[in-house]
Motif scaffolding. Structure first.
Motif, PDB file in Angstrom:
ATOM      1  N   ARG A 102       0.845  -1.087  -0.035  1.00 14.92           N
ATOM      2  CA  ARG A 102       0.020   0.014   0.049  1.00 14.92           C
ATOM      3  C   ARG A 102       0.815   1.217   0.061  1.00 14.92           C
ATOM      4  O   ARG A 102       1.857   1.331   0.592  1.00 14.92           O
ATOM      5  CB  ARG A 102      -0.772   0.064   1.139  1.00 14.92           C
ATOM      6  CG  ARG A 102      -2.128  -0.951   1.276  1.00 14.92           C
ATOM      7  CD  ARG A 102      -2.819  -0.908   2.423  1.00 14.92           C
ATOM      8  NE  ARG A 102      -3.977  -1.934   2.412  1.00 14.92           N
ATOM      9  CZ  ARG A 102      -4.933  -2.579   3.149  1.00 14.92           C
ATOM     10  NH1 ARG A 102      -4.685  -1.701   4.310  1.00 14.92           N
ATOM     11  NH2 ARG A 102      -5.942  -2.995   2.990  1.00 14.92           N
ATOM     12  N   GLY A 103       0.160   2.292  -0.803  1.00 13.15           N
ATOM     13  CA  GLY A 103       0.932   3.652  -0.506  1.00 13.15           C
ATOM     14  C   GLY A 103       1.123   4.244   1.008  1.00 13.15           C
ATOM     15  O   GLY A 103       0.526   3.681   1.760  1.00 13.15           O
ATOM     16  N   PRO A 104       2.114   4.933   1.095  1.00  7.62           N
ATOM     17  CA  PRO A 104       2.953   5.680  -0.013  1.00  7.62           C
ATOM     18  C   PRO A 104       3.876   5.005  -0.692  1.00  7.62           C
ATOM     19  O   PRO A 104       4.605   5.520  -1.631  1.00  7.62           O
ATOM     20  CB  PRO A 104       3.541   6.934   0.759  1.00  7.62           C
ATOM     21  CG  PRO A 104       3.504   6.517   2.311  1.00  7.62           C
ATOM     22  CD  PRO A 104       2.618   5.526   2.225  1.00  7.62           C
ATOM     23  N   TRP A 105       4.349   3.678  -0.240  1.00  7.66           N
ATOM     24  CA  TRP A 105       5.292   3.059  -1.063  1.00  7.66           C
ATOM     25  C   TRP A 105       4.929   2.883  -2.484  1.00  7.66           C
ATOM     26  O   TRP A 105       3.743   2.564  -2.880  1.00  7.66           O
ATOM     27  CB  TRP A 105       5.332   1.440  -0.568  1.00  7.66           C
ATOM     28  CG  TRP A 105       5.670   1.338   0.762  1.00  7.66           C
ATOM     29  CD1 TRP A 105       4.940   0.775   1.972  1.00  7.66           C
ATOM     30  CD2 TRP A 105       6.942   1.924   1.304  1.00  7.66           C
ATOM     31  NE1 TRP A 105       5.701   0.880   3.122  1.00  7.66           N
ATOM     32  CE2 TRP A 105       6.971   1.395   2.849  1.00  7.66           C
ATOM     33  CE3 TRP A 105       8.181   2.191   0.880  1.00  7.66           C
ATOM     34  CZ2 TRP A 105       8.193   1.662   3.583  1.00  7.66           C
ATOM     35  CZ3 TRP A 105       9.398   2.280   1.727  1.00  7.66           C
ATOM     36  CH2 TRP A 105       9.354   1.948   2.998  1.00  7.66           C
ATOM     37  N   LEU A 106       5.886   3.115  -3.364  1.00  7.91           N
ATOM     38  CA  LEU A 106       5.640   2.745  -5.012  1.00  7.91           C
ATOM     39  C   LEU A 106       6.224   1.307  -5.425  1.00  7.91           C
ATOM     40  O   LEU A 106       7.101   0.768  -4.703  1.00  7.91           O
ATOM     41  CB  LEU A 106       6.451   3.936  -5.745  1.00  7.91           C
ATOM     42  CG  LEU A 106       5.975   5.511  -5.433  1.00  7.91           C
ATOM     43  CD1 LEU A 106       6.627   6.317  -5.873  1.00  7.91           C
ATOM     44  CD2 LEU A 106       4.316   5.499  -5.938  1.00  7.91           C
ATOM     45  N   PRO A 107       5.391   0.726  -6.243  1.00  6.31           N
ATOM     46  CA  PRO A 107       5.889  -0.442  -6.824  1.00  6.31           C
ATOM     47  C   PRO A 107       7.429  -0.322  -7.469  1.00  6.31           C
ATOM     48  O   PRO A 107       7.882   0.753  -7.750  1.00  6.31           O
ATOM     49  CB  PRO A 107       5.160  -0.641  -8.033  1.00  6.31           C
ATOM     50  CG  PRO A 107       3.720   0.063  -7.779  1.00  6.31           C
ATOM     51  CD  PRO A 107       4.271   1.427  -7.102  1.00  6.31           C
ATOM     52  N   VAL A 108       8.325  -1.485  -7.525  1.00  6.95           N
ATOM     53  CA  VAL A 108       9.530  -1.326  -7.843  1.00  6.95           C
ATOM     54  C   VAL A 108       9.519  -1.219  -9.388  1.00  6.95           C
ATOM     55  O   VAL A 108       8.752  -1.788  -9.969  1.00  6.95           O
ATOM     56  CB  VAL A 108      10.332  -2.737  -7.435  1.00  6.95           C
ATOM     57  CG1 VAL A 108      11.547  -2.754  -8.069  1.00  6.95           C
ATOM     58  CG2 VAL A 108      10.429  -3.025  -6.157  1.00  6.95           C
TER      59      VAL A 108
END
Length: 300
Positions: free
Chosen positions: A278-284
């Protein structure tokens, strides 16, 4: 401690041995995939890890509400069987931490893992007050998760001695290496009744000391290799095996990417059903996925 004595201690004490920290798999629309989580936990236990910790950094515990956390803990509890299951209970306020601790205890946790943090670095009396509040609310053993780079707080040996004598503190998880402290400080943190554990996959798969425990997210995705590495290190087997060399290469690849996102991307490459965190993580990004895929393809 002799290797035989260490093995006996690891069989009876909390927060010892190889502790695997699985991701929290997500299905479509960011929904929990509890079946995928159950398989991760079951695979790790079958491979021989000594315990499982959910909802910590690798499990992105900050991303889930109370109901979701409860589902995660109960699914992991069922999958872990008789293996120790610990739950990370960190939150920005003492009230939230205590609520998480009580919920984890009701759901069948065997221990709690706590990284103290707020919107400004805490100081010793505030950290001590937080730990005491958790210990007053729950009888479960507590592991102090020391994350100085992320929280701005670095626990001292003196505070650990105080907390071990007055609370349910039974473990500490400390970085195996920091830029300002490149060597693990296992001996400095030695406190009666407290298991000293280390974290940081690059260091653990390199030359970090065995300590009482290794805490690792990568062990939940490559448990067979990690179990073999720790056992060979405990037995004093000289020289790295092909599996250990691969595991170190994998840790280095994950280490140059965003941490939680990298573990989710790696999980997919290893056949685990999950979307990005889930955000705020961005996909690799694609080049990062290609880096991971190159290492996965060289798995012995």
């Amino acid at each position: 401690m002799t290797q035989g004595g260490r093995a006996q201690a690891e069989a009876s004490a909390p927060f010892t041995g190889l502790l695997a920290y699985p991701i929290t798999p997500l299905a479509d629309a960011d929904a929990l995939d509890l079946d995928a989580l159950g398989r991760l936990v079951d695979d790790a236990v079958r491979a021989g890890v000594d315990g499982v910790v959910v909802l910590a950094s690798s499990g992105d515990g900050r991303a889930f509400d109370d109901a979701e956390r409860d589902q995660v803990v109960r699914a992991a509890r069922e999958a872990a069987g008789a293996a120790p299951l610990h739950v990370a209970v960190s939150a920005p306020s003492t009230r939230q931490v205590v609520r998480h601790a009580l919920a984890a205890e009701r759901a069948g946790a065997d221990g709690l893992v706590l990284a103290p943090f707020a919107y400004a670095p805490l100081v010793d009396p505030e950290v001590a007050g937080l730990v005491r509040a958790v210990a007053d609310a729950s009888d479960l053993p507590l592991c102090f998760y020391n994350k100085p780079l992320q929280t701005g707080y670095d626990v001292t040996p003196e505070l650990l001695v105080e907390l071990a004598a007055t609370t349910t503190l039974r473990g500490v998880k400390d970085p195996a290496a920091l830029p300002s402290r490149p060597d693990a400080r296992v001996d400095e943190l030695r406190t009666e009744g407290v298991a000293v554990g280390l974290s940081g996959d690059v260091a653990l798969t390199g030359d970090a000391p065995l300590a009482d425990a290794w805490h690792t997210g990568l062990a939940a995705l490559a448990p067979a290799e990690y179990v073999a590495l720790r056992r060979s290190r405990a037995a004093g087997v000289p020289g790295p095996t092909a599996e250990a060399t691969w595991l170190h290469e994998l840790a280095r690849a994950v280490g140059v990417l965003r941490p939680v996102s990298a573990l989710h991307a790696l999980a997919r490459l290893l056949g685990v059903r999950t979307g990005p965190p889930r955000g705020p993580w961005l996909p690799v990004p694609d080049d990062g996925v290609a880096l991971l895929r190159g290492v996965v393809d060289r798995r012995p």
